[in-house]
Design a protein around this motif. Structure first.
Motif, PDB file in Angstrom:
ATOM      1  N   HIS A 135      21.777  45.863 -44.625  1.00 41.55           N
ATOM      2  CA  HIS A 135      22.478  46.925 -45.419  1.00 41.55           C
ATOM      3  C   HIS A 135      23.012  46.258 -46.702  1.00 41.55           C
ATOM      4  O   HIS A 135      23.489  45.255 -46.667  1.00 41.55           O
ATOM      5  CB  HIS A 135      23.501  47.561 -44.783  1.00 41.55           C
ATOM      6  CG  HIS A 135      22.935  48.439 -43.494  1.00 41.55           C
ATOM      7  ND1 HIS A 135      22.166  49.648 -43.800  1.00 41.55           N
ATOM      8  CD2 HIS A 135      23.016  48.315 -42.248  1.00 41.55           C
ATOM      9  CE1 HIS A 135      21.697  50.048 -42.657  1.00 41.55           C
ATOM     10  NE2 HIS A 135      22.210  49.283 -41.557  1.00 41.55           N
ATOM     11  N   TRP A 159      27.190  47.451 -51.007  1.00 42.31           N
ATOM     12  CA  TRP A 159      27.513  48.582 -51.704  1.00 42.31           C
ATOM     13  C   TRP A 159      26.462  49.246 -52.242  1.00 42.31           C
ATOM     14  O   TRP A 159      25.764  49.939 -51.897  1.00 42.31           O
ATOM     15  CB  TRP A 159      29.127  48.404 -52.631  1.00 42.31           C
ATOM     16  CG  TRP A 159      29.541  49.692 -52.686  1.00 42.31           C
ATOM     17  CD1 TRP A 159      29.888  50.268 -53.887  1.00 42.31           C
ATOM     18  CD2 TRP A 159      30.188  50.352 -51.768  1.00 42.31           C
ATOM     19  NE1 TRP A 159      30.496  51.492 -53.985  1.00 42.31           N
ATOM     20  CE2 TRP A 159      30.974  51.550 -52.236  1.00 42.31           C
ATOM     21  CE3 TRP A 159      30.560  50.351 -50.597  1.00 42.31           C
ATOM     22  CZ2 TRP A 159      31.752  52.475 -51.976  1.00 42.31           C
ATOM     23  CZ3 TRP A 159      31.213  51.171 -49.795  1.00 42.31           C
ATOM     24  CH2 TRP A 159      31.767  52.354 -50.615  1.00 42.31           C
ATOM     25  N   ASP A 176      18.446  50.258 -45.283  1.00 36.52           N
ATOM     26  CA  ASP A 176      19.185  51.566 -45.655  1.00 36.52           C
ATOM     27  C   ASP A 176      18.205  52.694 -45.388  1.00 36.52           C
ATOM     28  O   ASP A 176      18.699  53.901 -45.886  1.00 36.52           O
ATOM     29  CB  ASP A 176      19.436  51.321 -47.204  1.00 36.52           C
ATOM     30  CG  ASP A 176      20.751  50.341 -47.275  1.00 36.52           C
ATOM     31  OD1 ASP A 176      21.583  50.384 -46.364  1.00 36.52           O
ATOM     32  OD2 ASP A 176      20.877  49.728 -48.367  1.00 36.52           O
ATOM     33  N   VAL A 218      30.970  47.820 -44.579  1.00 33.22           N
ATOM     34  CA  VAL A 218      29.732  47.088 -45.329  1.00 33.22           C
ATOM     35  C   VAL A 218      30.218  46.287 -46.387  1.00 33.22           C
ATOM     36  O   VAL A 218      29.715  45.225 -46.981  1.00 33.22           O
ATOM     37  CB  VAL A 218      28.709  48.149 -45.622  1.00 33.22           C
ATOM     38  CG1 VAL A 218      29.111  48.892 -46.622  1.00 33.22           C
ATOM     39  CG2 VAL A 218      27.425  47.400 -45.977  1.00 33.22           C
ATOM     40  N   PRO A 243      30.760  54.227 -41.957  1.00 33.44           N
ATOM     41  CA  PRO A 243      29.436  54.554 -42.977  1.00 33.44           C
ATOM     42  C   PRO A 243      28.777  55.902 -42.317  1.00 33.44           C
ATOM     43  O   PRO A 243      27.950  56.433 -43.205  1.00 33.44           O
ATOM     44  CB  PRO A 243      28.456  53.376 -42.588  1.00 33.44           C
ATOM     45  CG  PRO A 243      28.995  53.152 -41.357  1.00 33.44           C
ATOM     46  CD  PRO A 243      30.589  52.936 -41.142  1.00 33.44           C
ATOM     47  N   GLU A 244      29.304  56.608 -41.290  1.00 32.74           N
ATOM     48  CA  GLU A 244      28.680  57.798 -40.870  1.00 32.74           C
ATOM     49  C   GLU A 244      29.953  58.831 -41.082  1.00 32.74           C
ATOM     50  O   GLU A 244      30.305  59.457 -40.169  1.00 32.74           O
ATOM     51  CB  GLU A 244      28.085  57.811 -39.561  1.00 32.74           C
ATOM     52  CG  GLU A 244      26.904  57.293 -39.576  1.00 32.74           C
ATOM     53  CD  GLU A 244      26.882  55.912 -39.541  1.00 32.74           C
ATOM     54  OE1 GLU A 244      25.864  55.032 -40.185  1.00 32.74           O
ATOM     55  OE2 GLU A 244      27.559  54.896 -38.753  1.00 32.74           O
ATOM     56  N   SER A 295      29.951  61.957 -46.502  1.00 31.95           N
ATOM     57  CA  SER A 295      28.860  61.521 -46.477  1.00 31.95           C
ATOM     58  C   SER A 295      27.731  62.263 -45.555  1.00 31.95           C
ATOM     59  O   SER A 295      26.405  62.261 -45.882  1.00 31.95           O
ATOM     60  CB  SER A 295      28.699  60.066 -46.228  1.00 31.95           C
ATOM     61  OG  SER A 295      29.292  59.832 -44.955  1.00 31.95           O
ATOM     62  N   LYS A 346      24.056  53.967 -49.679  1.00 28.58           N
ATOM     63  CA  LYS A 346      24.134  54.389 -48.525  1.00 28.58           C
ATOM     64  C   LYS A 346      25.363  54.521 -47.929  1.00 28.58           C
ATOM     65  O   LYS A 346      25.555  55.568 -47.131  1.00 28.58           O
ATOM     66  CB  LYS A 346      23.226  53.039 -47.646  1.00 28.58           C
ATOM     67  CG  LYS A 346      22.919  53.639 -46.142  1.00 28.58           C
ATOM     68  CD  LYS A 346      23.845  53.268 -45.127  1.00 28.58           C
ATOM     69  CE  LYS A 346      23.371  53.736 -43.892  1.00 28.58           C
ATOM     70  NZ  LYS A 346      24.535  53.501 -42.773  1.00 28.58           N
ATOM     71  N   ALA A 347      26.554  53.922 -47.992  1.00 26.94           N
ATOM     72  CA  ALA A 347      27.780  54.169 -47.479  1.00 26.94           C
ATOM     73  C   ALA A 347      28.265  55.500 -47.919  1.00 26.94           C
ATOM     74  O   ALA A 347      29.160  56.235 -47.138  1.00 26.94           O
ATOM     75  CB  ALA A 347      28.531  53.035 -47.881  1.00 26.94           C
TER      76      ALA A 347
END
Length: 460
Positions: A102, A105, A112, A291, A322-323, A327, A381-382
């Motif tokens: 991943h 940033w 990803d 991350v 990240p989840e 987001s 992605k984050a």
């Protein structure tokens, strides 16, 4: 779950049609099921389409009036299997090849694409499963129940209940449980997209791309509203200073202060995505290995993990999920995009029409993604940024169209058999391998001392 007939390709389309009267049978939780609850038809396991995240909804539908040769949409299985294989690859090889891990940033890497691909598959399968809905209230209740089951499964697997393959203990302190995770995000996206599919579609006939957009215009409007809300919060919400604490093994802990006092920041420390999670979920319930600890500011081995540099900023060890909640709003949008791709299969008979209706929006999404990234709205992605949403959805659309052409149109099934098998057993693979359940089970059998187990022999 139910039987959902896919309109066959036109024999005059100039492309071979190996799957006449194509039918896909799927459960709305993405799992293989033994029968069709709504129609009472018994269905063999080999006729089901399973997914880690493909959570198509159960929708009543009547059986065909005449005998048919039934086939599943193999390309969806293969796409799902490829995504599972990609997930395993980046999880296991990412530590040795940081370039596929991943992105620390901004920017995207191979890893990803995994989560958006699963969400895209959710939408495609949902478009097939909800082809006909006779009782919206009952179907919505089932969707809520299945989303709840998936969310709870995610809590058990990713909330901290299993402590790891090198720790023969289990259980989780509720005060530090991780509330969000991969399966939890999929459950949220599935539920919102399912509600849209059940209640937000018109009775218009579809005979062109424009009429398809018109039929599902309210779903597209929901996607636009969610995107607008996300952008407004990300760039308009004020982020104040904040602090966090790291507990030491021999001390009461050390407190770090992070200075922000800004709005519209998309860096690791002062973005609105992290602030909302800290305020609503609680910082103690967020992912403990962010991350961004692999960024140049936080690791001397960047983009790999490493010791902190002497001048590392104070936020490097702060939890970040990240989840997270904000987001996940854009994750719903990815699912809605996949849903529109599923509608194409339902409403268009000709293979070339289907591929055309997939490729045009896919290229538009890619063009929009790179344009936004060029203008400073970077792929991330984050944060699940808008440009990231577009580039991953566009890539998913092109890949799915290619797999459909090779597998369901030209019939190249033997070379993709392994991926097809993985796609039909995706949830099982995810639980056993990606969540380390299989290594934990193996490690539970040892000789005299817990350290003397098969995993130690294998060097794991």
């Amino acid at each position: 779950m139910g039987m959902y007939e896919l309109i066959k390709g036109d024999d005059n389309s100039g492309i071979a049609d190996p799957n006449k009267n194509l039918v896909v049978i799927d459960g709305d939780d993405g799992l293989p099921h033994k029968g069709d609850i709504e129609s009472g038809k018994k269905v063999s396991r080999s006729s089901t389409v399973a997914a880690v995240a493909a959570l198509p909804a159960s929708a009543p539908s009547s059986a065909p009036s005449s005998p048919r040769r039934w086939h599943r949409l193999v390309s969806l299985d293969v796409f799902r299997g490829i995504t599972v294989a990609l997930m395993i690859l980046v999880d296991d090889a990412g530590a040795f090849v940081p370039g596929i891990n991943h992105s620390p940033w901004d920017g995207v890497t191979l890893a990803d694409f995994v989560m958006p691909f699963f969400l895209f598959i959710v939408g495609v399968a949902m478009g097939l499963a909800y082809k006909r809905v006779s009782d919206g209230v009952a179907t919505a209740k089932k969707a809520v129940l299945r989303a709840l089951k998936l969310f709870i499964l995610g809590l058990v697997l990713q909330g901290g209940y299993f402590h790891g393959i090198h720790n023969l203990t289990f259980g989780v302190d509720i005060t530090s449980i991780r509330w969000m995770g991969v399966l939890q995000r999929i459950a949220i996206a599935y539920l919102l997209a399912a509600i849209c599919e059940i209640w937000l579609r018109s009775d218009d006939d579809v005979d062109s791309g424009y009429s398809l957009l018109r039929k599902y215009r309210f779903q597209l409007l929901v996607g636009l509203i969610l995107t607008t809300i996300y952008m407004a919060i990300l760039y308009g919400l004020y982020v104040p200073d904040w602090e966090y604490e790291i507990s030491g093994a021999r001390s009461s802990g050390k407190t770090f202060s992070v200075r922000c006092g800004v709005k519209g920041d998309t860096g690791p420390a002062c973005n609105a995505v992290g602030m909302i999670d800290r305020k609503i979920l609680g910082i103690q319930h967020l992912y403990k290995r962010p991350v961004y600890e692999r960024t140049k500011q936080c690791s001397i081995n960047s983009p790999d993990n490493g010791p902190l540099p002497p001048d590392a900023p104070s936020w490097c060890q702060a939890p970040f999920d990240p989840e997270g909640l904000l987001s996940s709003v854009m994750a719903i949008v990815t699912c809605l995009i996949g849903l529109q791709f599923g509608h194409v299969i339902v409403h268009f008979e000709d293979h070339k029409d289907r591929i055309f209706q997939w490729m045009i929006p896919s290229f538009i999404l890619l063009a929009l993604a790179f344009s936004l990234d060029f203008l400073g709205l970077h792929m991330n992605k984050a944060l699940y940024s808008l440009s990231y949403t577009c580039v991953t959805a566009g890539a998913a659309g092109i890949l799915f169209a290619g797999i459909y052409l090779l597998v369901d149109v030209y019939g190249f099934r033997r070379p993709t058999f392994a991926m097809e098998w993985m796609g039909t057993h995706a949830l099982m693979i995810y639980i056993l391998i990606a969540c380390n359940i299989l290594p934990v089970l193996i490690q539970g059998f040892y000789w005299r001392e817990p350290q003397n187990n098969l995993l130690k022999v294998l060097g794991i």
